[in-house]
Scaffold this active site. Sequence first.
Site, PDB file in Angstrom:
ATOM      1  N   GLY A 129      46.916  48.643  34.010  1.00  0.00           N
ATOM      2  CA  GLY A 129      45.575  48.152  33.662  1.00  0.00           C
ATOM      3  C   GLY A 129      44.818  47.847  34.947  1.00  0.00           C
ATOM      4  O   GLY A 129      44.230  46.781  35.120  1.00  0.00           O
ATOM      5  N   ASP A 136      45.245  53.134  33.932  1.00  0.00           N
ATOM      6  CA  ASP A 136      44.252  52.478  33.071  1.00  0.00           C
ATOM      7  C   ASP A 136      43.881  53.486  31.987  1.00  0.00           C
ATOM      8  O   ASP A 136      44.517  54.548  31.861  1.00  0.00           O
ATOM      9  CB  ASP A 136      43.009  52.048  33.879  1.00  0.00           C
ATOM     10  CG  ASP A 136      42.313  50.823  33.244  1.00  0.00           C
ATOM     11  OD1 ASP A 136      41.753  50.987  32.145  1.00  0.00           O
ATOM     12  OD2 ASP A 136      42.341  49.735  33.823  1.00  0.00           O
ATOM     13  N   PHE A 157      48.481  50.400  27.887  1.00  0.00           N
ATOM     14  CA  PHE A 157      49.590  49.474  28.171  1.00  0.00           C
ATOM     15  C   PHE A 157      50.246  48.901  26.917  1.00  0.00           C
ATOM     16  O   PHE A 157      51.234  48.180  27.015  1.00  0.00           O
ATOM     17  CB  PHE A 157      49.234  48.407  29.203  1.00  0.00           C
ATOM     18  CG  PHE A 157      47.964  47.603  29.014  1.00  0.00           C
ATOM     19  CD1 PHE A 157      47.628  47.028  27.799  1.00  0.00           C
ATOM     20  CD2 PHE A 157      47.138  47.374  30.114  1.00  0.00           C
ATOM     21  CE1 PHE A 157      46.480  46.257  27.666  1.00  0.00           C
ATOM     22  CE2 PHE A 157      45.978  46.606  29.991  1.00  0.00           C
ATOM     23  CZ  PHE A 157      45.644  46.047  28.751  1.00  0.00           C
ATOM     24  N   ARG A 209      47.412  42.521  37.123  1.00  0.00           N
ATOM     25  CA  ARG A 209      46.447  41.552  37.659  1.00  0.00           C
ATOM     26  C   ARG A 209      45.310  41.359  36.656  1.00  0.00           C
ATOM     27  O   ARG A 209      44.634  42.315  36.283  1.00  0.00           O
ATOM     28  CB  ARG A 209      45.888  42.006  39.008  1.00  0.00           C
ATOM     29  CG  ARG A 209      45.005  40.894  39.602  1.00  0.00           C
ATOM     30  CD  ARG A 209      44.460  41.224  40.956  1.00  0.00           C
ATOM     31  NE  ARG A 209      43.412  42.217  40.915  1.00  0.00           N
ATOM     32  CZ  ARG A 209      42.561  42.442  41.913  1.00  0.00           C
ATOM     33  NH1 ARG A 209      42.655  41.742  43.023  1.00  0.00           N
ATOM     34  NH2 ARG A 209      41.645  43.373  41.811  1.00  0.00           N
ATOM     35  N   HIS A 227      45.522  37.257  30.929  1.00  0.00           N
ATOM     36  CA  HIS A 227      44.582  36.211  30.489  1.00  0.00           C
ATOM     37  C   HIS A 227      43.500  36.754  29.554  1.00  0.00           C
ATOM     38  O   HIS A 227      42.770  35.990  28.956  1.00  0.00           O
ATOM     39  CB  HIS A 227      44.008  35.423  31.685  1.00  0.00           C
ATOM     40  CG  HIS A 227      43.014  36.145  32.537  1.00  0.00           C
ATOM     41  ND1 HIS A 227      42.444  35.558  33.637  1.00  0.00           N
ATOM     42  CD2 HIS A 227      42.496  37.394  32.462  1.00  0.00           C
ATOM     43  CE1 HIS A 227      41.612  36.416  34.197  1.00  0.00           C
ATOM     44  NE2 HIS A 227      41.619  37.534  33.511  1.00  0.00           N
TER      45      HIS A 227
HETATM   46  C1  LIG Z   1      39.998  42.347  33.796  1.00  0.00           C
HETATM   47  S1  LIG Z   1      40.266  44.037  34.089  1.00  0.00           S
HETATM   48  C2  LIG Z   1      41.491  43.914  35.371  1.00  0.00           C
HETATM   49  C3  LIG Z   1      41.529  45.143  36.225  1.00  0.00           C
HETATM   50  C4  LIG Z   1      42.524  45.128  37.377  1.00  0.00           C
HETATM   51  N1  LIG Z   1      43.871  44.816  36.964  1.00  0.00           N
HETATM   52  C5  LIG Z   1      42.085  44.240  38.500  1.00  0.00           C
HETATM   53  O1  LIG Z   1      42.629  43.141  38.650  1.00  0.00           O
HETATM   54  O2  LIG Z   1      41.184  44.637  39.252  1.00  0.00           O
HETATM   55  C6  LIG Z   1      41.195  44.539  32.666  1.00  0.00           C
HETATM   56  C7  LIG Z   1      41.553  46.016  32.674  1.00  0.00           C
HETATM   57  O3  LIG Z   1      42.391  46.289  31.543  1.00  0.00           O
HETATM   58  C8  LIG Z   1      42.095  47.603  31.107  1.00  0.00           C
HETATM   59  N2  LIG Z   1      42.563  47.804  29.735  1.00  0.00           N
HETATM   60  C9  LIG Z   1      42.090  47.236  28.603  1.00  0.00           C
HETATM   61  N3  LIG Z   1      42.795  47.681  27.538  1.00  0.00           N
HETATM   62  C10 LIG Z   1      43.732  48.549  28.032  1.00  0.00           C
HETATM   63  C11 LIG Z   1      44.785  49.308  27.433  1.00  0.00           C
HETATM   64  N4  LIG Z   1      45.022  49.242  26.123  1.00  0.00           N
HETATM   65  N5  LIG Z   1      45.564  50.067  28.240  1.00  0.00           N
HETATM   66  C12 LIG Z   1      45.351  50.107  29.575  1.00  0.00           C
HETATM   67  N6  LIG Z   1      44.380  49.407  30.200  1.00  0.00           N
HETATM   68  C13 LIG Z   1      43.575  48.634  29.436  1.00  0.00           C
HETATM   69  C14 LIG Z   1      40.576  47.647  31.213  1.00  0.00           C
HETATM   70  O4  LIG Z   1      40.126  49.002  31.206  1.00  0.00           O
HETATM   71  C15 LIG Z   1      40.351  46.931  32.542  1.00  0.00           C
HETATM   72  O5  LIG Z   1      40.326  47.836  33.600  1.00  0.00           O
END
Ligand SMILES: C[S@@+](CC[C@H](N)C(=O)[O-])C[C@H]1O[C@@H](n2cnc3c(N)ncnc32)[C@H](O)[C@@H]1O
Length: 452
Positions: free
Chosen positions: A266, A289, A321, A336, A340
């Site tokens: 993610g 992602d 994920f 990361r 939350h």
């Molecule tokens: C708050 S962002 C954090 C991004 C990154 N980890 C960072 O710290 O820069 C949450 C991320 O989760 C991804 N996300 C949401 N649902 C997801 C899924 N089912 N599978 C993979 N990624 C997902 C979103 O696309 C987004 O990029």
Amino acid sequence: MSIAEKAAQLRSLVRLISDSAEAVIAEWETEGDTPHDVSLVPRLPSKELFEARRVFIGACGMGMDLVHDPFVRMTEVAASFYNSQALRIAAETRIADALKDANPQKGVSVQEISRQVGIAPEGLSKILRTLSSLHIFAEVEENFYCNTNTSRHLVNNEPLRCWLMVHCMETFTAAGKLPQVLYNTVGKPSTGLRSAFQTAYDYTGSVWEWIEESIVQPDGTVGPRPELDIWLTGMWKFGLEHVQAPAVCLDFPWEAVGSKTVVDVGAGVGGMSFELATRYPKLQFVVQDRPVILEKAKEFWTSSLPDAGVKNRVRFHPQNFFEEQSVKGADIYILRHIMHDWADDECVTILKSLREAMGPESLILVADNVMQTTAGSPHLKPAPAPLPANYGFAHTFANMHDLLMFSMFNGGERTVGGFESLAVRAGLKVTRVWECRGFTSLTEMKRDDHVA
Ligand SMILES: C[S@@+](CC[C@H](N)C(=O)[O-])C[C@H]1O[C@@H](n2cnc3c(N)ncnc32)[C@H](O)[C@@H]1O
């Protein structure tokens, strides 16, 4: 509490304030007056300065509570949303920019500021006075204002401006529905619960879907919401790169990880991997992602690449994920600011898919705020007495973010105990918490059959 006890507590707090202030001054003197571009990354404090600051802030806050009239103190907390809205207005209308060339002895008249920011002088002086009492601006004489050391950071600083606005726009509206949501949760499962954000906006999708939605523009065409840019600039460019990244990249022994592979689950555009890749030249990365985000990630890495060597160390993998993890037996899986965003059941599903992919020595690093409670945790450094274990006022930002995540996503920040119970449900165990000099720390998890 008797008068004698109150007096003893106040004297202890004053001693803490005095000692920590001397430690702060000593650290300032060590840093020297080397200019630091305030529009860029906030300087990562030394470990000594980080500790002295939180003792000082915690002791000032606890002392204020002790000496204040309880009735006034609680009323101020109850009405403090006005402070939040005053700062939102200042950020939205770029008041700090309007004051950037002000003579600090003379200031700029409220009429002149009014012409630049488009708010009538009467209301504007109320906003500026409120913020001057909080030391964010200064009123040098009646109705003449200038920037302070604090507001100076906002001048020409679009990422910080957006970061502040993210905290008082949709999140503010959502917070207004928090009571309604909380009063309806008893006996209901957390999964599927309508969040305060969804309630406030009468929306069934996620915050991200709402922000990415196209809407009718003032000229009748269809285009992105104006909020999209604010969220992207505030969250990605300021929040993730500057507030969250530096400490997590420096307060874990990444050097010792050598040339192993880090799977960034993610990853968004892969900001965490990017920070690590530029600092640690041997680490290998898999950035994962949703496919649409991975396209942005590739663009980001291509446009920001310091050298081609970094590019050769990263692979991009589409990965949901919640489904089977495609990279098996990786050395480190990093999450990361993922956990939350989700309620417990969803977090357990994410962790279980990693558990199934892990080898015997694989590690999960959860990079999120680790909530310290006033009662403390054996995994976290406690504050010196008489402060509560979590340094009280110095923990405010973490508590606010916990409520923000809950209001917006039905998620939240977790205590070590909270992470431990997720880990157990997913066949894992928490093996260590790496406390970092910032908002985000690293909670390390291994398989529950791991032998040390
Ligand atoms: C708050 S962002 C954090 C991004 C990154 N980890 C960072 O710290 O820069 C949450 C991320 O989760 C991804 N996300 C949401 N649902 C997801 C899924 N089912 N599978 C993979 N990624 C997902 C979103 O696309 C987004 O990029």
